[in-house]
Design an enzyme around this catalytic site. Structure first.
Site, PDB file in Angstrom:
ATOM      1  N   LYS A  99       0.851  -1.190   0.000  1.00 52.99           N
ATOM      2  CA  LYS A  99       0.000   0.000   0.000  1.00 52.99           C
ATOM      3  C   LYS A  99       0.878   1.229   0.000  1.00 52.99           C
ATOM      4  CE  LYS A  99      -3.880   2.186   0.245  1.00 52.99           C
ATOM      5  NZ  LYS A  99      -3.416   2.910  -0.977  1.00 52.99           N
ATOM      6  N   GLN A 120       7.202   3.902   3.817  1.00 53.50           N
ATOM      7  CA  GLN A 120       5.786   3.526   3.842  1.00 53.50           C
ATOM      8  C   GLN A 120       5.551   2.262   4.666  1.00 53.50           C
ATOM      9  OE1 GLN A 120       3.761   5.601   1.497  1.00 53.50           O
ATOM     10  NE2 GLN A 120       2.136   5.003   2.884  1.00 53.50           N
ATOM     11  N   LYS A 123       5.467   3.493   8.267  1.00 56.80           N
ATOM     12  CA  LYS A 123       4.294   4.350   8.491  1.00 56.80           C
ATOM     13  C   LYS A 123       3.041   3.495   8.603  1.00 56.80           C
ATOM     14  CE  LYS A 123       3.995   7.580   5.436  1.00 56.80           C
ATOM     15  NZ  LYS A 123       3.685   8.555   4.365  1.00 56.80           N
ATOM     16  N   LYS A 135       5.430   1.784  -3.158  1.00 61.38           N
ATOM     17  CA  LYS A 135       5.344   3.130  -3.747  1.00 61.38           C
ATOM     18  C   LYS A 135       5.593   2.999  -5.235  1.00 61.38           C
ATOM     19  CE  LYS A 135       4.790   7.394  -2.271  1.00 61.38           C
ATOM     20  NZ  LYS A 135       4.123   7.874  -1.041  1.00 61.38           N
ATOM     21  N   GLY A 174      -2.564   8.339  -4.229  1.00 60.00           N
ATOM     22  CA  GLY A 174      -1.911   9.547  -4.742  1.00 60.00           C
ATOM     23  C   GLY A 174      -0.657   9.911  -3.964  1.00 60.00           C
ATOM     24  N   ASP A 175       0.090  10.839  -4.510  1.00 59.01           N
ATOM     25  CA  ASP A 175       1.251  11.467  -3.859  1.00 59.01           C
ATOM     26  C   ASP A 175       1.507  12.727  -4.684  1.00 59.01           C
ATOM     27  OD1 ASP A 175       3.470  10.727  -1.701  1.00 59.01           O
ATOM     28  OD2 ASP A 175       4.543  11.592  -3.389  1.00 59.01           O
ATOM     29  N   THR A 218      -4.552  13.531   5.082  1.00 57.88           N
ATOM     30  CA  THR A 218      -3.147  13.671   5.495  1.00 57.88           C
ATOM     31  C   THR A 218      -2.953  14.970   6.284  1.00 57.88           C
ATOM     32  OG1 THR A 218      -2.563  12.505   3.468  1.00 57.88           O
ATOM     33  CG2 THR A 218      -0.764  13.518   4.702  1.00 57.88           C
ATOM     34  N   ASN A 250      -1.896  19.181  -1.834  1.00 51.67           N
ATOM     35  CA  ASN A 250      -2.924  18.507  -1.045  1.00 51.67           C
ATOM     36  C   ASN A 250      -2.625  18.548   0.460  1.00 51.67           C
ATOM     37  OD1 ASN A 250      -3.416  15.636   0.313  1.00 51.67           O
ATOM     38  ND2 ASN A 250      -5.170  16.134  -0.954  1.00 51.67           N
ATOM     39  N   SER A 393      -6.939   5.805   3.577  1.00 51.58           N
ATOM     40  CA  SER A 393      -6.919   4.919   2.402  1.00 51.58           C
ATOM     41  C   SER A 393      -7.362   3.520   2.810  1.00 51.58           C
ATOM     42  CB  SER A 393      -5.508   4.833   1.809  1.00 51.58           C
ATOM     43  OG  SER A 393      -5.273   5.898   0.933  1.00 51.58           O
TER      44      SER A 393
END
Ligand code: NDP
Ligand code: 2IT
Length: 460
Positions: A99, A120, A123, A135, A174-175, A218, A250, A393
C-alpha cells in the site's frame, strides 16, 4: 543500555551502511538516508533481542520484494508520441497488501521510490492497520499538460500497472502530482481492462467509492497528531498560535485548513517557485481556487492580497528556505524531501519555534533533525505524523470491500482516533527504550518491532 555499548552498536551499524552504500555505488542517496535513520534508531533493540539478528531481519527488510519498471508511451495534444518510465516498488507485504502512493514528477527515479516505499512500510505499521508498504510513479510531469494529455498518460500507465495490482495484492493511491483527477483516470482504465469494479486504488473520486475525506486526511491528520503531541509533552495548544507551512498542494492546504479551524494562524505556504507570507493568516479559499481549480502559481495570491509578501526562490536565505525564516510557534513542512536544512532548523529554533510536524515524507535533512532533537523541541517525524492519509486509504479499502459508504464525520472521527493512537504509542515506545520525547526513535522502534515480529512469524 550503557552509553558505551550503544555507541559501539551504532558504529557497527554505520559501518554496515557504509559498506552497503559502497557496494551499491551511492546511486540511491535518499534511500540510504531513510534506511540509516531507521537503523540508528533500532540499534538498542537489535542488541537487546538476539532474534532480529538470528532471522537476518535488517538484511531482509532493506531489499524490496520486487521493483517493477516499465515503459509508458502516450500521445500528446500535438500528436507527438512521448515516452516515460513507470515504476512500482513492492517493498514489503508482511502486514497486509502492498500500500502506498504514486508520484508523478520529473525527478522520480528508482532511488526516490525506494526511499518512499521503505518509509511507507514503517508508516503503515504504525497505523495498526493491515497494510504493507509500496510506492510507485513516473517521471511524467503533469504540470502544464492538458486534462486530455494527463488522461492519455494515465491510461497508458495503467495498461502495464494493472498486471501487478489488486485489492488484496497492491493498492496504489496519490502522492505528489497525483490527486483525484489522476486517480479517476487510472481507475477508469483499470475498470475497462479488467471489467471489475474493485477498490484497487484509493483516493478515488467519491462517486467511484472514494472515501469522502481522503483528500483532507493527510493534512488534518498531521494537525491531530500535533495536538496530541503538544498535550503529551505538556505544551500549550495551537489555538491563537502563529504557524508556518511549506508546500501548496494537497497536504499543505488541508493542514492549513485544519489549523484555521482550530483557531491557529497559519501565515505561509510555498511552491517550487516561491513563498507567500501573509501575516494576517493565509486565505485558504483563495489558495484552493488557485491551486486546486486553476493550478496556478502562488505569485497570483500576491496580486489579490497586496498585504501579503511573495518571496521568489531566488530571494531565499543562503542554504535555507524563506518559510523557515519566519517567526512561528509550530512549523509544518508539507512540500517534499530534504526541503528543511540545518540552516532552516537553526533559524526555527532561534525564532522560538516549539514544534515541528512533518507533513511531507522526510522533509527534514538528518542534520536538521539533529538540531531539533538536541534543542528538545517537539519533533513529529513524517512516518508517524503524516500517516493519516494512508490510514483513511485503508478505511476506503474497507468501505469498498463491504460495498459501503461512511459519512465524512465518521471517517474524520476514526482518523482523529488513529492519529491519537499513533502518537501515544510512539511516545510510550520512546519512554520504554529510554529516549523519552524522541519521537524519531519511538516511531522507528515501534514500527520495526511490528514488521520484524511479523517477518519472523511468517518465515522465509
Ligand atoms: P502535491 O502534488 O499536491 O503538492 C506538492 C507541493 O510541494 C506543491 O506545492 C509543489 O510545488 C511542492 N513541491 C513538490 N516538489 C517540489 C520540489 N522538488 N521542490 C519544491 N517544491 C516542491 O503533493 P502532496 O501535497 O500530496 O505531497 C506533499 C508531500 O506530502 C510529499 O512529500 C508526499 O510524499 C507527502 N505525502 C502525501 C500524502 C498524500 O496523501 N497526498 C500522504 C503522506 C505524505 P509545485 O506545484 O510548484 O511543484
Ligand atoms: O506517503 C503516503 O503515505 C501517501 N502518499 C499516501 C499513501 C496511500 O496509500 O494513501
Amino acid at each position: 543500555m550503557p552509553t558505551k555499548e550503544l555507541k559501539e552498536a551504532r558504529k557497527l551499524i554505520v559501518n554496515e551502511i557504509e559498506g552497503f552504500k559502497e557496494s551499491h555505488r551511492f546511486e540511491h542517496d535518499v534511500f540510504y538516508q531513510a534506511v540509516e535513520e531507521v537503523l540508528l534508531s533500532i540499534a538498542p533493540l537489535l542488541i537487546s533481542d538476539e532474534k532480529y539478528n538470528l532471522h537476518a531481519i535488517v538484511k531482509r527488510l532493506v531489499v524490496p520484494d520486487r521493483i517493477i519498471k516499465f515503459k509508458v508511451e502516450w500521445m500528446d495534444d500535438n500528436q507527438q508520441i512521448q515516452v516515460n518510465t513507470g515504476y512500482r516498488v513492492q517493498f514489503n507485504n508482511t502486514l497486509g497488501p502492498y500500500k502506498g502512493g504514486l508520484r508523478f514528477h520529473p525527478t522520480v527515479n528508482e532511488g526516490i521510490l525506494k526511499f518512499l516505499g521503505f518509509e511507507q512500510i514503517f508508516k503503515n505499521a504504525l497505523t495498526g492497520l493491515p497494510i504493507g508498504g509500496g510506492k510507485g510513479g513516473s517521471d511524467f510531469d503533469p504540470k502544464g499538460k492538458s486534462d486530455f494529455e494527463v488522461m492519455k498518460f494515465c491510461s497508458s500507465f495503467m495498461r502495464e500497472l494493472h498486471k501487478y495490482i489488486g485489492p488484496r495484492m497492491d493498492v496504489p493511491a496519490g502522492d505528489i502530482g497525483v490527486g483525484g483527477r489522476e486517480i479517476g483516470y487510472l481507475f477508469g482504465e483499470y475498470k475497462k481492462i479488467t471489467s471489475t469494479f474493485d477498490g484497487v486504488l484509493t483516493g478515488k473520486p467519491n462517486f467511484f467509492g472514494g472515501s469522502l475525506m481522503r483528500p483532507q486526511a493527510t493534512g488534518y491528520g498531521v494537525v491531530y497528531f500535533t495536538e496530541k503531541m503538544l498535550e503529551i509533552e505538556g505544551k500549550e495548544t495551537l489555538e491563537g498560535k502563529i504557524c508556518t507551512v511549506s508546500g501548496a498542494g494537497n497536504v499543505a492546504l488541508y493542514t492549513i485548513e485544519k489549523l484555521i479551524e482550530l483557531g491557529a494562524v497559519p501565515v505561509t505556504c510555498s511552491d517550487s517557485k516561491g513563498t507567500i507570507y501573509d501575516p494576517r493568516g493565509v486565505d485558504i479559499e483563495l489558495l484552493k481556487e488557485l491551486k486546486f481549480d486553476k493550478r496556478a502559481s502562488l505569485e497570483e495570491y500576491g496580486k489579490v492580497h497586496s498585504e501579503a509578501k511573495y518571496i521568489p526562490v531566488s530571494k531565499y536565505p543562503e542554504g535555507g528556505h524563506a518559510v523557515w525564516d519566519i517567526e512561528c510557534h509550530s512549523a509544518f513542512p508539507c512540500a517534499t524531501q530534504n526541503e528543511l536544512t540545518e540552516v532552516d532548523a537553526k533559524n526555527l529554533i532561534k525564532n522560538g519555534c516549539t514544534s515541528v510536524s512533518e507533513g511531507a515524507n522526510m522533509p527534514s535533512t538528518p542534520e536538521a533533525i539533529d538540531v531539533f532533537l538536541q534543542s528538545k523541541i517537539c519533533f513529529a517525524p513524517a512516518k508517524a505524523a503524516n500517516a493519516g492519509g494512508v490510514a483513511v486509504s485503508n478505511f476506503e479499502m474497507a468501505q469498498n470491500a463491504a460495498m459501503a459508504r461512511w459519512s465524512f464525520e465518521e471517517v474524520d472521527d476514526k482518523l482523529k482516533k488513529t492519529m491519537q493512537y499513533i502518537c501515544t504509542s510512539v511516545a510510550k515506545t520512546a519512554v520504554e527504550y529510554g529516549v523519552e520525547g524522541n519521537y524519531v526513535d519511538g516511531a522507528n522502534i515501534a514500527a520495526f518491532k511490528k514488521i520484524a515480529d511479523g517477518m519472523i512469524a511468517e518465515g522465509i
